[in-house]
Design an enzyme around this catalytic site. Structure first.
Site, PDB file in Angstrom:
ATOM      1  N   ARG A 134       0.855  -1.181   0.000  1.00  0.00           N
ATOM      2  CA  ARG A 134       0.000   0.000   0.000  1.00  0.00           C
ATOM      3  C   ARG A 134       0.893   1.234   0.000  1.00  0.00           C
ATOM      4  O   ARG A 134       2.095   1.138   0.245  1.00  0.00           O
ATOM      5  CB  ARG A 134      -0.910  -0.010   1.227  1.00  0.00           C
ATOM      6  CG  ARG A 134      -1.986  -1.107   1.167  1.00  0.00           C
ATOM      7  CD  ARG A 134      -3.060  -0.899   2.219  1.00  0.00           C
ATOM      8  NE  ARG A 134      -4.090  -1.919   2.136  1.00  0.00           N
ATOM      9  CZ  ARG A 134      -5.170  -1.842   1.348  1.00  0.00           C
ATOM     10  NH1 ARG A 134      -5.362  -0.773   0.580  1.00  0.00           N
ATOM     11  NH2 ARG A 134      -6.066  -2.808   1.326  1.00  0.00           N
TER      12      ARG A 134
ATOM     13  N   THR B 110       4.262   6.898   1.183  1.00  0.00           N
ATOM     14  CA  THR B 110       4.321   8.355   1.015  1.00  0.00           C
ATOM     15  C   THR B 110       3.653   8.818  -0.283  1.00  0.00           C
ATOM     16  O   THR B 110       3.511  10.012  -0.494  1.00  0.00           O
ATOM     17  CB  THR B 110       5.785   8.836   0.987  1.00  0.00           C
ATOM     18  OG1 THR B 110       6.448   8.167  -0.099  1.00  0.00           O
ATOM     19  CG2 THR B 110       6.502   8.498   2.281  1.00  0.00           C
TER      20      THR B 110
ATOM     21  N   THR C  47       0.396  -0.015  -5.479  1.00  0.00           N
ATOM     22  CA  THR C  47      -0.287  -0.969  -6.361  1.00  0.00           C
ATOM     23  C   THR C  47      -1.445  -1.660  -5.639  1.00  0.00           C
ATOM     24  O   THR C  47      -2.513  -1.879  -6.211  1.00  0.00           O
ATOM     25  CB  THR C  47       0.721  -2.013  -6.881  1.00  0.00           C
ATOM     26  OG1 THR C  47       1.640  -1.347  -7.744  1.00  0.00           O
ATOM     27  CG2 THR C  47       0.026  -3.114  -7.656  1.00  0.00           C
TER      28      THR C  47
ATOM     29  N   ASP D 290      20.207   6.851   0.260  1.00  0.00           N
ATOM     30  CA  ASP D 290      20.171   5.628  -0.540  1.00  0.00           C
ATOM     31  C   ASP D 290      21.582   5.134  -0.703  1.00  0.00           C
ATOM     32  O   ASP D 290      22.448   5.882  -1.126  1.00  0.00           O
ATOM     33  CB  ASP D 290      19.651   5.925  -1.959  1.00  0.00           C
ATOM     34  CG  ASP D 290      18.144   5.938  -1.999  1.00  0.00           C
ATOM     35  OD1 ASP D 290      17.540   5.134  -1.283  1.00  0.00           O
ATOM     36  OD2 ASP D 290      17.585   6.749  -2.758  1.00  0.00           O
TER      37      ASP D 290
END
Lengths: 502, 502
Positions: B207, B210, B215, B268
């Site tokens: 779900r 942010t 999907t 990241d």
């Protein structure tokens, strides 16, 4: 971005939650502002009340402790917003904290310049970094060592973001202990020795954070220490020195914030340690600094290689700030003096100052060595003659007289309190005392009530290497109440290997 | 260490505070346990209720929300302790978390082996790391790149600490999107195409966290997605594939915890991204994986060099786990399809599946390319023939028929809801659409109510490069209530440069 819809306004409520320096706001998950702003737990939000603003970390609450139209504030958020009880606070997504991108640059392998450190440290002091952000910053500084230029940049940024004391004298003496050893209470001995010989030493100290006593806690059992800036200046003007609590001045406030996270992570990096020590000292106006560096397996500095690297780093960064530094190493394997706890440590200090025959020799010797280094650095004694001068000043009673005058100037000397409940712990079997667990001894002193009960703590009767018979005295536990005493004794019973007798 | 004194027992109370995965306990500063254990805010404490234990971060409370004999628990602490409402919890200093010393080893420059990652990740999944600890861990992994062996070790540790699905078939297809682009809803198109051609593709999706829709949110407007493991197996056995919500299975639970902190830090690192993607896919039982990697200035992957490094890393680590990987890059500069929001994205999906003339070509092309890669990798189409086969399967209606059967197997197909309040935004002046701000478009869709109101969101009428006259349609804002609509419109008014027309 800032839309002032009514749903962004909530009624402020002080929840009195201590989240350290990180401001936190608690909102109901079903509050209009969470819905319309799409806020989720751990989001950073901007709180505004009148013309005051603070960036806070959001925790969402199901129900129960808050009404839907209330914003619950942590102590840090409440103070920064100026205690807006019952007034409305506006809540929005926080604007991006620009300096976080500089922090990420360091994570990704780039050195930062002084301007970058200035922006990062200013944002940290302003409360714009969450604990998670600060953790990333200190980790980034530890994972790839800070260059000399970076340590200087970080140090200057930490100095610039706090108060700064200025003294009208060419030589300002100061002392720092790298810590990790209980009972190492040399400051109240060093200050009267060197000020009796004409040095200026305006010493501010901290209260205990994790230990059974800080220098300020110990000193507070003998004289008032909670002095404001004016009072500190008056004492120093009159007596050449003071031994006060540092709370009235905000010297390098970033340091306290960074140390809180470093301690949680148990992370020490050389560069940050240097910036931490020197930023406070430069901000305090020091020109000549002696550093007491205990070395040992459970101390902060563990071997000669670490001593050498840290000493060189301290001196080379000190040079950039006109600060002369002398590092004195010492035994970091056992407590210094006999007492652990404010009043018990004060008794050691007084015994040394008064020249009592039973004064702890290790504390006396350490204080004399540190004093000698300061006297020689400042040119008050020729090289090699500092120790004799310091010793003479102590033996003559000049240091003791000076200490009493400093106490009087700080508001009046008093007797350290005496505990009402005591229990002697004895050796369970014969043998040699081969190891002491400093960490657990400190915990025992805290369970007995130190530092909140100033008379509580531990009085040691043995030193490493002592040969003991079964039943020989190990230490006396001092407490102010039978409950504390029995609680400490239960801990001692369960942890007899604090004293390893082999 | 564990002394069961009465003062260590407090009455548990659920405060319903969402602190994410980090268990938190709130205690009164004057509670007996804080006093006797010497506890301070941010300390880590061990909570025990019966035979359940959790390590929690302590926040101290002045008064007001708690009684002195109460221990207030966050939602995460409450669940892990088994909801002990009114029962007593024992509180002690937390025992040291041994794996933190391994984490510090990595900070100080040493690579870690698989066993070390196993210990660290197990402790993280067990809730033994605070957010500050996890921040240090992800920063340490980003500040010095993980070696290939370390990425493999971290990936395996993340797989081992969660559920693992096993399928009785030699080829299990899967798909992952590296993310960062709104509306990129290809999964509900790819699954029916490849399963219509005989591949097995048991797809679980998330779900929105942010974004305006995940999907699973989009799919939920067309069929039930909240399936348990048994139901997922039944659907896949019958139809060869599913498009379900992943909440029923705990695939790589460490990933969600680490991503929460990485997102807060906007950090990241390649190694962690690879472990994050591949641990979920290996745990889901995948053997053939197509990765959709949008490239663009505001996407997660920004340039060809990053594409190359990440693709090579993914493939070499995938090899170690028997996972074949194909990376497909694409335009990451603007949204895919027209809708942003669950139902609006579902309408795009349905238009493509039904072969409608007005179906968004970019979404259709992307889904076909991804399907083709899977078909060729799995040997269902010769090299170079995958696209034709996928296109034919879509055009013939076979994919649409398969999609309807999958929806029926998941519990019955339904129509996406339609919004009740709309407003068209138009070009304020003539010019060429030269840039779209994806981040602010997503925020506009969320302010309109997405994803909680499934019909809410944005419907785009323009694409980059379009020449516009003043007053031409830009997008329609959809909402379920006039309040949400006006709130979104106020944001749009204040942010007209979301659409840069030059």
């Amino acid at each position: 971005m800032a839309l002032d819809q009514p749903r962004n306004l909530l009624r402020a409520r002080d929840l009195g939650i201590d989240t350290h320096s990180e401001p936190v706001v608690f909102l109901r998950k079903d509050s209009p502002v969470c819905r319309s702003e799409g806020l989720a737990s751990h989001n950073r939000v901007l709180l505004s009340a009148g013309d005051r603003h603070v960036i806070a970390t959001l925790y969402q609450v199901q129900d129960g402790i808050l009404a839907a139209e209330e914003a619950g504030l942590s102590a840090a958020a409440w103070q920064r917003l100026g205690a807006p009880q019952g007034n409305m606070v506006r809540i929005h997504h926080a604007p991006p904290v620009e300096s976080l991108s500089l922090m990420r640059r360091r994570i990704y392998g780039h050195d930062l310049d002084e301007t970058a450190y200035q922006e990062i440290i200013a944002d940290i002091v302003q409360g714009r970094y969450s604990a998670v952000d600060i953790s990333a910053f200190v980790t980034a500084c530890a994972a790839r060592p800070l260059s000399h230029a970076e340590v200087c940049g970080l140090t200057r940024a930490m100095i610039n973001t706090g108060d700064r004391l200025r003294w009208d004298a060419p030589v300002i003496a100061d002392k720092h202990s790298v810590g990790g050893i209980p009972g190492n209470r040399t400051t109240p001995i060093v200050v009267p020795i060197v000020t009796a010989l004409g040095l200026i030493m305006p010493k501010t100290s901290s209260r205990a954070i994790t230990s059974p006593a800080g220098t300020a806690d110990t000193m507070a059992t003998m004289a008032p220490v909670d002095l404001d800036q004016e009072q500190i200046r008056a004492v120093v003007e009159k007596e050449g020195g003071c031994i006060a609590w540092g709370g009235a001045v905000q010297l390098s406030p970033a340091d306290d914030i960074l140390i809180g996270i470093e301690r949680a992570l148990d992370l020490d990096s050389e560069g940050q340690m240097i910036a931490s020590i020197l930023s406070k000292k430069v901000a305090a106006g020091a020109t000549h600094l002696v550093i007491d560096m205990p070395v040992g397996a459970t101390a902060k500095v563990r071997d000669p290689a670490a001593v050498k690297a840290l000493s060189q780093g301290l001196r080379s960064v000190g040079d950039q700030f006109g600060l002369q530094i002398c590092v004195i190493t010492g035994d970091g394997n056992q407590p210094v003096g006999r007492g652990m706890g404010p009043a018990l440590e004060a008794r050691d200090v007084l015994a040394v100052l008064k020249g009592q025959a039973d004064a702890p020799a290790d504390l006396r010797d350490r204080a004399l060595t540190l004093s000698a280094a300061l006297l020689e650095m400042a040119g008050r004694a020729p090289k090699g003659a500092g120790l004799a001068l310091a010793t003479q000043t102590l033996q003559s009673g000049a240091a003791w007289a000076k200490f009493q005058r400093i106490c009087a100037a700080q508001g009046g000397m008093r007797e350290p309190p005496v505990s009402s409940h005591r229990k002697l712990l004895t050796a369970p079997h014969a043998g040699k005392l081969s190891r002491l667990d400093n960490r657990r001894l400190a915990r025992l002193a805290k369970l007995a009530g130190a530092p909140d009960d100033p008379a509580a703590g531990i009085e040691m009767h043995v030193r490493l290497g002592d040969k003991l018979a079964k039943g020989d005295a190990l230490c006396t536990v001092h407490a102010q109440a039978p409950g504390e005493l029995s609680y400490a004794l239960a801990y001692a019973d369960a942890n007899t290997d604090m004293f390893r007798i082999t």
